[in-house]
Design an enzyme around this catalytic site. Sequence first.
Site, mmCIF file in Angstrom:
data_model
loop_
_atom_site.group_PDB
_atom_site.id
_atom_site.type_symbol
_atom_site.label_atom_id
_atom_site.label_comp_id
_atom_site.label_asym_id
_atom_site.label_seq_id
_atom_site.Cartn_x
_atom_site.Cartn_y
_atom_site.Cartn_z
ATOM 1 N N GLY A 1 0.829 -1.196 0.000
ATOM 2 C CA GLY A 1 0.000 0.000 0.000
ATOM 3 C C GLY A 1 0.864 1.247 0.000
ATOM 4 O O GLY A 1 1.876 1.306 0.709
ATOM 5 N N GLY B 1 -0.410 4.633 0.348
ATOM 6 C CA GLY B 1 -1.230 5.776 0.712
ATOM 7 C C GLY B 1 -0.624 6.547 1.867
ATOM 8 O O GLY B 1 0.600 6.603 2.043
ATOM 9 N N GLY C 1 -0.421 5.828 4.867
ATOM 10 C CA GLY C 1 0.346 4.991 5.770
ATOM 11 C C GLY C 1 1.514 4.301 5.087
ATOM 12 O O GLY C 1 2.610 4.218 5.624
ATOM 13 N N SER D 1 2.095 -1.191 -4.676
ATOM 14 C CA SER D 1 0.857 -0.411 -4.738
ATOM 15 C C SER D 1 0.054 -0.825 -5.961
ATOM 16 O O SER D 1 0.598 -0.980 -7.052
ATOM 17 C CB SER D 1 1.167 1.087 -4.809
ATOM 18 N N SER E 1 -1.069 -5.544 -8.024
ATOM 19 C CA SER E 1 -2.046 -5.878 -6.984
ATOM 20 C C SER E 1 -1.620 -7.129 -6.243
ATOM 21 O O SER E 1 -1.149 -8.094 -6.862
ATOM 22 C CB SER E 1 -3.429 -6.099 -7.605
ATOM 23 N N CYS F 1 -15.551 7.063 9.427
ATOM 24 C CA CYS F 1 -14.873 8.316 9.080
ATOM 25 C C CYS F 1 -15.935 9.356 8.765
ATOM 26 O O CYS F 1 -16.478 9.385 7.663
ATOM 27 C CB CYS F 1 -13.939 8.092 7.889
ATOM 28 N N GLY G 1 -4.844 10.896 10.060
ATOM 29 C CA GLY G 1 -3.513 10.961 9.474
ATOM 30 C C GLY G 1 -2.373 10.996 10.467
ATOM 31 O O GLY G 1 -1.374 10.285 10.311
ATOM 32 N N CYS H 1 -6.983 17.231 13.546
ATOM 33 C CA CYS H 1 -7.718 17.225 12.277
ATOM 34 C C CYS H 1 -8.105 18.647 11.889
ATOM 35 O O CYS H 1 -8.556 19.426 12.737
ATOM 36 C CB CYS H 1 -8.993 16.380 12.387
ATOM 37 N N LYS I 1 -5.364 24.056 6.376
ATOM 38 C CA LYS I 1 -5.532 22.776 5.689
ATOM 39 C C LYS I 1 -4.934 22.828 4.287
ATOM 40 O O LYS I 1 -4.273 21.888 3.850
ATOM 41 C CB LYS I 1 -7.005 22.376 5.618
#
Length: 441
Positions: free
Chosen positions: A8, A10, A12, A34, A77, A159, A319, A353, A392
Amino acid sequence: MARVVVIGAGLGGLPSAYELRHILPREHQVTLISNQPKFTFIPSLPWVGLGLRSLDRIQLELANIVPQHGIEFIHDSVIAIDPKSHQIRLKDRTLDYDYAVIATGPELALDALPGLGPEGGYTQSICNPHHALLAHEAWEKFLQQPGPIVVGAAPGASCFGPAYEFALLAHQVLKRKGLRDSSKYRSHNYVPITFVTSEPYAGHLGISGMGNSRWLIRKFLADREIDLMENTAISQFEPEAVHLVDGRIIPSKYTMVLPPFRGPRFLREVPGLTDAKGFVPVLPSYRHPKFDSIYAVGVVTQLKPIEQTPIPIGVPKVGLMTEEMTLSVAHNIALELGVISGYQIKPTLQAVCFADFGNTGALFLADPLLPDTEGNRHRAITYKGAWVSWIKSAFEKYFLTKMRLGWTIPWFERWAFRAIGLPLVEPIQTDTSLEVIHPIP
């Protein structure tokens, strides 16, 4: 030599690969896998869905940036993982590994409700780049023939922040177009907005609230004449209607509802690797309790709620928490490999956040993310103001710059967090003493 594979790329995965490369000598190989060719700054997707930001502005080509930092990049994948044989199966080959860091992010459980999702259903999503683009296409069509809007979160969602952002940003966009005038001056083309959430109350956010978030969110919605339906379960969707479990039906010409998350199928298929929803259980070190070669970071990790809510919801992994996990995992793998000595560490799971609400915004700080059994935290703070929206936007640029340069959390950022009393990691405390790990001779 050890091979550490990160699955992955992203919020993380890419920082995990960078932090591992930073802490491990070059004799150890770091591989990043990824299924997407680009890194996407996910927190900006509400802007993309409403046409306030182009997708390419918040993306980076992984093949261009990852190899230059000494990391092997594989665009493919993962079909299966075998923690017992330490193997990862891709479409065309199999990789051996010594350690695997699972950072896949979530799979969207679009089969949770009939009609959920943009492909094969009647709702939009802003949880991944493809869905954000579809949401924008649907938004442009909606503006040609506007009507009622429903925004919210399905039962099991975890979320909630992006849903509030989307609803309040949509209000601001429509207001500029003359479609959200105050009730006194409503015209025939006035667009009503309804916010439907599975949270026990608006501003719960899956974490029992954060400071005065309950009252702040309610005020934001009320001031903008957005109808609020909290502690409400959706049962299904039709092309222009949202059905609730209690039998009520809400008309909607544009519906953006966040779905529940689960772990990817290739993880769920491994006996003992995940819980029933596909989330990876972890020890305080973020290593798997059964498979010593497996670590996990981000949304795919298991984080249990501290309370039972009338409608099931999940716990968000934001995050900053994910970055804390990456620091801990890289450090603890380095300990295992004998690169460094000292104590195992764990993330402190604090959350900061930023939410853009159009002409204003809100900053939420929870230390730690989840309160104790009595509902207390060290700190729980909320601020509001237009400056939050500016921050932001600035943070988006800063984070993308970090990913270009191969940084996770540089020294000055760590110093800043310590200065405001937010240590990102801490030693793992056992019942009697701190467990120290020495280098392997």
